[in-house]
Write a protein that holds these residues in place. Structure first.
Motif, PDB file in Angstrom:
ATOM      1  N   GLU A   1       0.810  -1.218   0.000  1.00 29.55           N
ATOM      2  CA  GLU A   1       0.000   0.000   0.000  1.00 29.55           C
ATOM      3  C   GLU A   1       0.844   1.269   0.000  1.00 29.55           C
ATOM      4  O   GLU A   1       0.556   2.206  -0.716  1.00 29.55           O
ATOM      5  CB  GLU A   1      -0.938   0.001   1.209  1.00 29.55           C
ATOM      6  CG  GLU A   1      -2.026  -1.052   1.087  1.00 29.55           C
ATOM      7  CD  GLU A   1      -3.001  -0.985   2.232  1.00 29.55           C
ATOM      8  OE1 GLU A   1      -3.229   0.115   2.768  1.00 29.55           O
ATOM      9  OE2 GLU A   1      -3.543  -2.037   2.586  1.00 29.55           O
ATOM     10  N   ASN A   2       1.882   1.308   0.824  1.00 29.69           N
ATOM     11  CA  ASN A   2       2.666   2.526   0.971  1.00 29.69           C
ATOM     12  C   ASN A   2       3.844   2.517   0.004  1.00 29.69           C
ATOM     13  O   ASN A   2       4.747   1.695   0.114  1.00 29.69           O
ATOM     14  CB  ASN A   2       3.160   2.663   2.413  1.00 29.69           C
ATOM     15  CG  ASN A   2       3.805   4.006   2.656  1.00 29.69           C
ATOM     16  OD1 ASN A   2       4.108   4.753   1.733  1.00 29.69           O
ATOM     17  ND2 ASN A   2       4.012   4.317   3.921  1.00 29.69           N
TER      18      ASN A   2
ATOM     19  N   ALA B   1      -4.400   3.424  -6.160  1.00 31.22           N
ATOM     20  CA  ALA B   1      -4.843   2.320  -5.314  1.00 31.22           C
ATOM     21  C   ALA B   1      -4.918   0.999  -6.077  1.00 31.22           C
ATOM     22  O   ALA B   1      -4.987  -0.066  -5.465  1.00 31.22           O
ATOM     23  CB  ALA B   1      -6.212   2.655  -4.714  1.00 31.22           C
TER      24      ALA B   1
END
Length: 131
Positions: free
Chosen positions: A48-49, A105
């Motif tokens: 995600e990061n 995303a």
């Protein structure tokens, strides 16, 4: 002896021309330099990061503002000041902030960057009155 192709490449690299092919060699060299300023990175897993922050400019350019050390972005040589030109095959400049973040995303993720420093057009005064 070197081939004619090598002679043309050597002439273009030295700033000269190689006969009738000189203009073509120069155009090829300029295209190669442009390719050197752009690069594409891929993220296939669910990480995600990315380890970077974005800056959305008034002219719709999407810049990398900061890159965290030891992050995915740092490992892929992404640096502050680079411009994101494409995200998942879409023109980043045309997406707007919300749609850009929606694309971020998605996985897999594909980002294309331009390393070249591009200042906005300063107009007829060349930035003389900017300040």
């Amino acid at each position: 002896p070197p081939s004619k192709k090598n002679q043309a490449d050597d002439g273009a690299a030295k700033g000269g021309t190689a006969g009738a092919g000189g203009a073509k060699a120069k155009a090829t060299t300029e295209a190669a330099l442009l390719k050197l300023t752009t690069y594409t990175v891929h993220l296939h897993d669910a990480q995600e990061n990315l380890g970077l922050t974005w800056k959305f400019e008034a002219d719709n350019r999407v810049l990398v503002e900061q890159v965290a050390s030891q992050s995915w972005a740092a490992m892929h040589k992404i640096k502050a000041g680079h411009t994101c030109t494409q995200i998942n095959g879409k023109d980043a400049q045309k997406l707007g902030k919300q749609r850009f973040k929606m694309q971020l995303a998605k996985r897999p993720l594909q980002l294309t960057f331009d390393k070249a420093k591009k200042a906005p057009d300063a107009g007829i005064f060349g930035g003389f009155f900017a300040g």
